[in-house]
Write an enzyme that holds these catalytic residues in place. Structure first.
Site, PDB file in Angstrom:
ATOM      1  N   ARG A  27       0.830  -1.203   0.000  1.00 51.52           N
ATOM      2  CA  ARG A  27       0.000   0.000   0.000  1.00 51.52           C
ATOM      3  C   ARG A  27       0.869   1.261   0.000  1.00 51.52           C
ATOM      4  NH1 ARG A  27      -2.281   1.407   4.005  1.00 51.52           N
ATOM      5  NH2 ARG A  27      -1.100   0.184   5.499  1.00 51.52           N
ATOM      6  N   LYS A  49      -8.238  -2.400   1.491  1.00 48.77           N
ATOM      7  CA  LYS A  49      -8.110  -1.550   2.670  1.00 48.77           C
ATOM      8  C   LYS A  49      -8.871  -0.236   2.526  1.00 48.77           C
ATOM      9  CE  LYS A  49      -5.634  -4.266   5.226  1.00 48.77           C
ATOM     10  NZ  LYS A  49      -6.301  -4.957   6.358  1.00 48.77           N
ATOM     11  N   HIS A  73      -9.654  -4.777  13.094  1.00 46.43           N
ATOM     12  CA  HIS A  73      -8.607  -5.399  12.282  1.00 46.43           C
ATOM     13  C   HIS A  73      -8.203  -6.674  13.003  1.00 46.43           C
ATOM     14  CE1 HIS A  73      -4.310  -5.354  10.493  1.00 46.43           C
ATOM     15  NE2 HIS A  73      -5.154  -5.896   9.638  1.00 46.43           N
ATOM     16  N   SER A 130       0.765  -7.088  10.932  1.00 47.24           N
ATOM     17  CA  SER A 130       1.351  -7.982   9.942  1.00 47.24           C
ATOM     18  C   SER A 130       2.542  -8.727  10.532  1.00 47.24           C
ATOM     19  CB  SER A 130       1.803  -7.172   8.720  1.00 47.24           C
ATOM     20  OG  SER A 130       2.374  -7.996   7.748  1.00 47.24           O
ATOM     21  N   LYS A 182      -1.705 -13.673  12.694  1.00 44.79           N
ATOM     22  CA  LYS A 182      -3.166 -13.519  12.728  1.00 44.79           C
ATOM     23  C   LYS A 182      -3.866 -14.509  11.799  1.00 44.79           C
ATOM     24  CE  LYS A 182      -4.275  -9.419  11.466  1.00 44.79           C
ATOM     25  NZ  LYS A 182      -4.846  -9.492  10.125  1.00 44.79           N
ATOM     26  N   THR A 183      -3.389 -14.594  10.555  1.00 43.29           N
ATOM     27  CA  THR A 183      -3.994 -15.516   9.584  1.00 43.29           C
ATOM     28  C   THR A 183      -3.666 -16.958   9.925  1.00 43.29           C
ATOM     29  OG1 THR A 183      -3.932 -13.861   7.812  1.00 43.29           O
ATOM     30  CG2 THR A 183      -4.062 -16.163   7.144  1.00 43.29           C
ATOM     31  N   ASP A 193      -9.103 -11.264   8.573  1.00 44.28           N
ATOM     32  CA  ASP A 193      -8.500  -9.924   8.628  1.00 44.28           C
ATOM     33  C   ASP A 193      -9.408  -8.801   9.125  1.00 44.28           C
ATOM     34  OD1 ASP A 193      -6.180  -8.296   8.193  1.00 44.28           O
ATOM     35  OD2 ASP A 193      -7.107  -7.519   6.375  1.00 44.28           O
ATOM     36  N   ARG A 215       1.908 -12.183  -1.864  1.00 45.38           N
ATOM     37  CA  ARG A 215       0.570 -12.399  -1.305  1.00 45.38           C
ATOM     38  C   ARG A 215      -0.239 -13.367  -2.161  1.00 45.38           C
ATOM     39  NH1 ARG A 215      -1.408  -9.783   3.583  1.00 45.38           N
ATOM     40  NH2 ARG A 215       0.051  -8.107   4.042  1.00 45.38           N
TER      41      ARG A 215
END
Length: 527
Positions: free
Chosen positions: A54, A196, A215, A233, A237-238, A252, A316
């Site tokens: 981003r 996002k 988030h 990140s 989390k994932t 997410d 990704r």
């Protein structure tokens, strides 16, 4: 669709409109347009150009009443005048005119009481594919009556040649006009801007309705127990929410309204650098037809080298959530029983798991701590503390205390347990100690989710004053209290106090104003 709807957006001489194409149709367009390659497992792979992440310094909101009274202005949410927005809107309109266009209609939010309808307009087939992967796909009946609440014009091939004159950061622009329900993107092809951007808007809309936007990832157990996983990140989390024994709600972005927790999205967006099928089998198995890889290096007959970071560390994959076999089909569940804050502490100071009081939860939520390590960015040779409020400050449109207040109210209302889990280092800081094993971290998570952690006797650590279990299943008791895992105790004490000072300094920005001060529940050096 009716071309007049696009003409009302200022687009002219529109060619063929490819409206809500199927995955098969989109993939064929990607191939015909020479936008992608096909991997051995059937996934498509694209490059996002010079931007592989981003562009947060290029995000702006129109300074317009009444939204300007609510937006937290600053480095995250920068102001732009309506006049400059309109000028760049014309740039985007010119880019998208005289073209064939891909239109994708989707929902953000699986809760009927909270969802928004979003229309994406782009001239790139793979970006339409990305949107179809990442958001909630309406049924044919819903598409028949679809009316967008918000529109995104993605003119990625246009640039702002007058960015210096406009006082902007670069020729890239990601602009939001809240009152006109419109976003325009130019100068960057990166798919994450589409994802996002809508998250930023959900973070504006929902809290003003008394609903919490988050988030975080979420999953649910067989007995209906919901868990939330907050984290920046690289904290897991994932990975940690993708559990063969629990149904994945999402990886997410979620909301929490009066009906419970719900996913904003209909897909997952996972990092794949160094992806290993043995340690992350669910994500590895999800990379098949309809999945869309970004910026990976390929060789041979469609093989992917997940260890090759020559294009970017931020490789990704996006894929529909249906690619995870054990997922919650409704993309929603009841109110959570457990909330887990994930942090990758490269200083090796925080325990692998600690139980937080409600006030500590508020403190660590507003702190949003993790750490960068050597090699993640140019010039970083030692661990660097990173604080991102609500574990996602870059996407929070309102002041962080708005989200913290809502979280506190919901924790109280639903009697939720909150834990801090360190997926980072133990036995020393980065370069001296070692990374927590996924096996031990999963054991901590499992003990939280099955409730067995509550059978433990707890110690209170010094300085951070965290409640840590003395024993927990088969985990080596030495690592549960981090000081015990360090060979040099004096060095641990110095490093602990150094990190505590960073927390204290960061939290000073929340000690002004009329909101509650949670600093007494954070670390106190010398305690």
């Amino acid at each position: 669709m009716n071309v007049s709807e696009l003409e009302s957006l200022g687009l002219k001489n529109i060619g063929t409109v490819f409206h809500n194409l199927s995955f098969d149709e989109l993939i064929q367009h990607e191939l015909d347009n020479d936008e992608c390659a096909v991997t051995k497992k059937g996934a498509t792979a694209v490059d996002t150009g010079i931007f592989t992440g981003r562009s947060p310094k290029d995000k702006y909101f129109v300074d317009r009443d009444p939204s300007n009274k609510y937006i937290a202005w600053g480095d995250v949410n920068q102001k732009i005048s309506a006049e400059i927005f309109d000028e760049l809107l014309m740039v985007a309109q010119e880019q998208l005119s005289n073209k064939d266009l891909y239109i994708t209609d989707v929902f953000s939010g699986a809760s009927a009481a909270s969802k928004r309808s979003v229309r994406f307009v782009t001239e790139i087939a793979w970006q339409s594919h990305f949107v179809k992967n990442m958001f909630i796909r309406p049924t044919p009946a819903e598409l028949e009556v679809f009316k967008s609440d918000f529109t995104v014009l993605n003119a990625c091939q246009a640039v702002n040649d007058k960015w210096k004159e406009h006082g902007m950061n670069s020729e890239v622009f990601v602009l939001f006009d809240v009152e006109r329900n419109l976003c325009i993107i130019g100068g960057t092809w990166y798919g994450g801007e589409l994802k996002k951007g809508i998250f930023s808007m959900m973070n504006y809309w929902l809290p003003l309705e008394g609903k919490l936007s988050m988030h975080c990832s979420a999953n649910v157990g067989e007995r209906g127990d919901t868990a939330l996983f907050f984290g920046l990140s690289g904290t897991g989390k994932t990975t940690l929410s993708t559990d063969p024994h629990r149904a994945l709600i999402g990886d997410d972005e979620h909301g929490w309204d009066n009906h419970g927790v719900f996913n904003f999205e209909g897909g997952c967006y996972a990092k794949v650098i160094n992806l290993d099928g043995k340690s992350e089998p669910e994500i590895y198995g999800a990379i098949r037809k309809n999945a869309l890889l970004e910026n990976v290096v390929m060789y041979g007959e469609g093989e992917v080298d997940y260890e090759d970071s020559s294009k970017t560390e931020n490789t990704r994959v996006s894929y529909p959530i249906e690619h995870i076999e054990n997922h919650e089909t409704s993309l929603s569940a009841g109110h959570p029983e457990n909330i887990i804050f994930l942090t990758a502490d490269a200083f090796g100071v925080l325990p692998p798991v600690s139980k937080l009081t409600r006030d500590q939860a508020m403190y660590y939520f507003l702190s949003g701590y993790t750490a960068k390590v050597a090699g993640t960015e140019r010039g970083i040779t030692e661990p660097v503390a990173t604080f991102s409020a609500c574990f996602g400050e870059a996407f929070m449109t309102l002041h962080p205390t708005v989200y913290a207040k809502l979280l506190g109210e919901k924790i109280d209302e639903h009697n939720v347990n909150v834990y801090l889990v360190n997926t980072g280092w133990t036995g020393g800081k980065y370069g001296v100690g070692h990374r927590m094993s996924i096996k031990d971290t999963r054991a901590c998570i499992n003990a939280i989710l099955d409730g067995s952690i509550n059978e433990s006797e707890f110690d209170l650590t010094k300085t951070f004053r965290l409640h840590v279990p003395k024993t927990l299943g088969n985990i080596n008791p030495e690592i549960l209290n981090p000081r015990n895992a360090w060979r040099d105790k004096d060095e641990f004490d110095r490093t602990r106090d150094e990190l505590a000072d960073m927390f204290i300094e960061n939290y000073k920005r929340y000690q002004d104003g009329d909101h509650q001060d949670f600093s007494p529940y954070g670390p106190i050096v010398g305690s």
